[in-house]
Design an enzyme around this catalytic site. Structure first.
Site, PDB file in Angstrom:
ATOM      1  N   SER A 188       0.814  -1.222   0.000  1.00 54.04           N
ATOM      2  CA  SER A 188       0.000   0.000   0.000  1.00 54.04           C
ATOM      3  C   SER A 188       0.846   1.271   0.000  1.00 54.04           C
ATOM      4  O   SER A 188       0.327   2.355  -0.256  1.00 54.04           O
ATOM      5  CB  SER A 188      -0.954   0.021   1.201  1.00 54.04           C
ATOM      6  OG  SER A 188      -0.281   0.376   2.389  1.00 54.04           O
ATOM      7  N   LYS A 211       2.100   4.400   7.339  1.00 53.86           N
ATOM      8  CA  LYS A 211       1.327   5.269   6.466  1.00 53.86           C
ATOM      9  C   LYS A 211       1.866   6.702   6.519  1.00 53.86           C
ATOM     10  O   LYS A 211       2.539   7.105   7.474  1.00 53.86           O
ATOM     11  CB  LYS A 211      -0.139   5.308   6.890  1.00 53.86           C
ATOM     12  CG  LYS A 211      -0.931   4.049   6.589  1.00 53.86           C
ATOM     13  CD  LYS A 211      -1.183   3.901   5.107  1.00 53.86           C
ATOM     14  CE  LYS A 211      -1.986   2.631   4.824  1.00 53.86           C
ATOM     15  NZ  LYS A 211      -1.187   1.425   5.083  1.00 53.86           N
TER      16      LYS A 211
END
Length: 207
Positions: free
Chosen positions: A124, A161
């Site tokens: 991701s 992230k």
């Protein structure tokens, strides 16, 4: 002194094996052995990696300079676990049996204890971070908006992230870099179970 002799001298001085150096560079041990034994010249990327490892200049490795940093130190870090680049990954600190070799300059003057190393799992954060990358993380409970961080949320789930927020707001956004994945907003009471574990400051990648 030839490159192969310089490489052997520096490796022995740092008390490293050929396997350890090859793992640091992300190359096969037999290939590294050819650099040191046969004298095959490595590509520039490998030369740069060796210079970073031993804290010397590329000119020194190539025999163009006699200047070497005698007090260079490389720290060994255990890879203490894997962090999910996606969501729904449990936060588990578990030694993987592998190590990473980090030049002291990457610690920015802070003690070794202020850092830890994790392996990235998932895609991701592609293309900046790939599955299998190792990240050097500085322990901190806060980061600037836009930083890439290790975040604990829902009490026991962890992810890596890009963290985005606005001062004064009761939310933070966890942003994947891969457009196939959706951002995740954590707000309201869920923020009470969310905390920053550290800021990603460097990565190493096997090739």
């Amino acid at each position: 002194m030839e490159l192969k002799d310089i490489l052997k001298k520096l490796r022995i001085k740092q008390n490293l094996s050929q396997v350890q150096v090859a793992n640091y560079l992300g190359i096969n041990k037999d290939l590294y052995n050819k650099y040191e034994k046969v004298g095959i010249r490595p590509p520039y990327e490998v030369i740069k990696g060796l210079a970073d490892l031993y804290q010397v200049s590329t000119d020194y490795l190539l025999g163009r300079s006699n200047v070497v940093f005698e007090n260079a130190v490389v720290y060994t870090f255990d890879v203490i676990g894997k962090v999910c680049a996606g969501y729904n990954g449990q936060a588990v600190e578990e030694y993987t049996g592998e190590t990473e070799y980090i030049p002291t300059e990457l610690l920015r003057g802070l003690p070794k204890e202020d850092y830890f190393v994790l392996e990235v799992k998932g895609d991701s954060m592609y293309p900046k971070l790939l599955d299998g990358d190792r990240v050097l993380v500085q322990r901190t409970e806060s980061v600037d908006s836009g930083s890439i961080a290790i975040v604990l949320y829902d009490s026991d789930e962890a992810t890596i992230k890009k963290v985005v927020y606005e001062n004064g707001c009761d939310w933070i956004d966890l942003i994947p870099l891969n457009s196939k994945y959706q951002p995740k907003r954590i707000s309201g009471t869920d923020l009470e179970q969310c905390r920053i574990l550290g800021k990603v400051v460097n990565l190493t990648r096997k090739i």
